[in-house]
Write a protein that holds these residues in place. Structure first.
Motif, PDB file in Angstrom:
ATOM      1  N   ILE A  53      54.145 -62.337  31.483  1.00  0.00           N
ATOM      2  CA  ILE A  53      53.139 -63.392  31.409  1.00  0.00           C
ATOM      3  C   ILE A  53      53.805 -64.713  31.754  1.00  0.00           C
ATOM      4  O   ILE A  53      54.886 -65.017  31.251  1.00  0.00           O
ATOM      5  CB  ILE A  53      52.511 -63.475  29.998  1.00  0.00           C
ATOM      6  CG1 ILE A  53      51.710 -62.202  29.715  1.00  0.00           C
ATOM      7  CG2 ILE A  53      51.633 -64.720  29.851  1.00  0.00           C
ATOM      8  CD1 ILE A  53      51.117 -62.145  28.327  1.00  0.00           C
TER       9      ILE A  53
ATOM     10  N   ALA B 255      50.701 -64.282  24.894  1.00  0.00           N
ATOM     11  CA  ALA B 255      51.881 -63.654  24.296  1.00  0.00           C
ATOM     12  C   ALA B 255      52.103 -64.321  22.950  1.00  0.00           C
ATOM     13  O   ALA B 255      52.124 -65.547  22.853  1.00  0.00           O
ATOM     14  CB  ALA B 255      53.091 -63.843  25.202  1.00  0.00           C
TER      15      ALA B 255
ATOM     16  N   SER C  35      57.260 -58.599  27.772  1.00  0.00           N
ATOM     17  CA  SER C  35      57.057 -57.784  26.583  1.00  0.00           C
ATOM     18  C   SER C  35      57.165 -56.306  26.944  1.00  0.00           C
ATOM     19  O   SER C  35      56.629 -55.871  27.970  1.00  0.00           O
ATOM     20  CB  SER C  35      55.670 -58.061  25.996  1.00  0.00           C
ATOM     21  OG  SER C  35      55.465 -57.247  24.848  1.00  0.00           O
TER      22      SER C  35
ATOM     23  N   LEU D  21      57.371 -64.886  29.933  1.00  0.00           N
ATOM     24  CA  LEU D  21      57.586 -64.011  28.792  1.00  0.00           C
ATOM     25  C   LEU D  21      57.448 -62.567  29.239  1.00  0.00           C
ATOM     26  O   LEU D  21      56.554 -62.239  30.016  1.00  0.00           O
ATOM     27  CB  LEU D  21      56.576 -64.316  27.690  1.00  0.00           C
ATOM     28  CG  LEU D  21      56.732 -65.725  27.132  1.00  0.00           C
ATOM     29  CD1 LEU D  21      55.571 -66.584  27.551  1.00  0.00           C
ATOM     30  CD2 LEU D  21      56.880 -65.682  25.657  1.00  0.00           C
TER      31      LEU D  21
END
Length: 134
Positions: free
Chosen positions: A93, A122, A102, A100
């Motif tokens: 993201i 996020a 994940s 970010l």
């Protein structure tokens, strides 16, 4: 005596997580004090912005729906990559200047319907936070 940092409307907007137009409207409405520098740019003193950011965090911005979560570090952005494995997945993201990444289950990605180009937030929860002076 140290020199107090001042922020432009655009910088303040990024720090507050809102659009520059929203930050400008708040300044125009007197919600946060501004002054002009020698070149005519409108600035917000660092202490004023810090106090205002706490107020916004406590009272909400009025731009988003209320979210119920224990994670306080939210980074709204746009999904830029989704890599699916057999069991795991990686989602990237871009949230303003922050990228970010994940790692989560493939099932979670599919249940959320995450795809490149859609908006997502996020949320980061950590037991250790390090702060660097800018």
């Amino acid at each position: 005596m140290s020199h107090m940092q001042s922020y432009t409307i655009g910088q303040a907007a990024r720090l507050l997580g809102v659009s520059p137009d929203t930050a400008r409207r708040w300044a125009d409405a007197g919600r946060v004090a501004t002054h002009r520098d020698d070149s005519g740019r409108r600035l917000i003193d660092g202490r004023d912005l810090a106090a205002f950011s706490v107020e916004v965090a406590q009272n909400g911005t009025g731009e988003d729906d209320v979210s119920y979560t224990s994670a306080r570090n939210a980074f709204p952005g746009i999904v830029t990559a989704v890599k699916l494995g057999d069991v795991a997945a990686q989602v990237e993201i871009q949230a303003g200047p922050h990228r970010l990444v994940s790692l989560l289950t493939r099932e979670a990605v599919e249940e959320l319907g995450l795809e490149v180009g859609m908006q997502a937030t996020a949320r980061v929860k950590s037991t250790s936070v390090h702060i660097d002076r800018a």
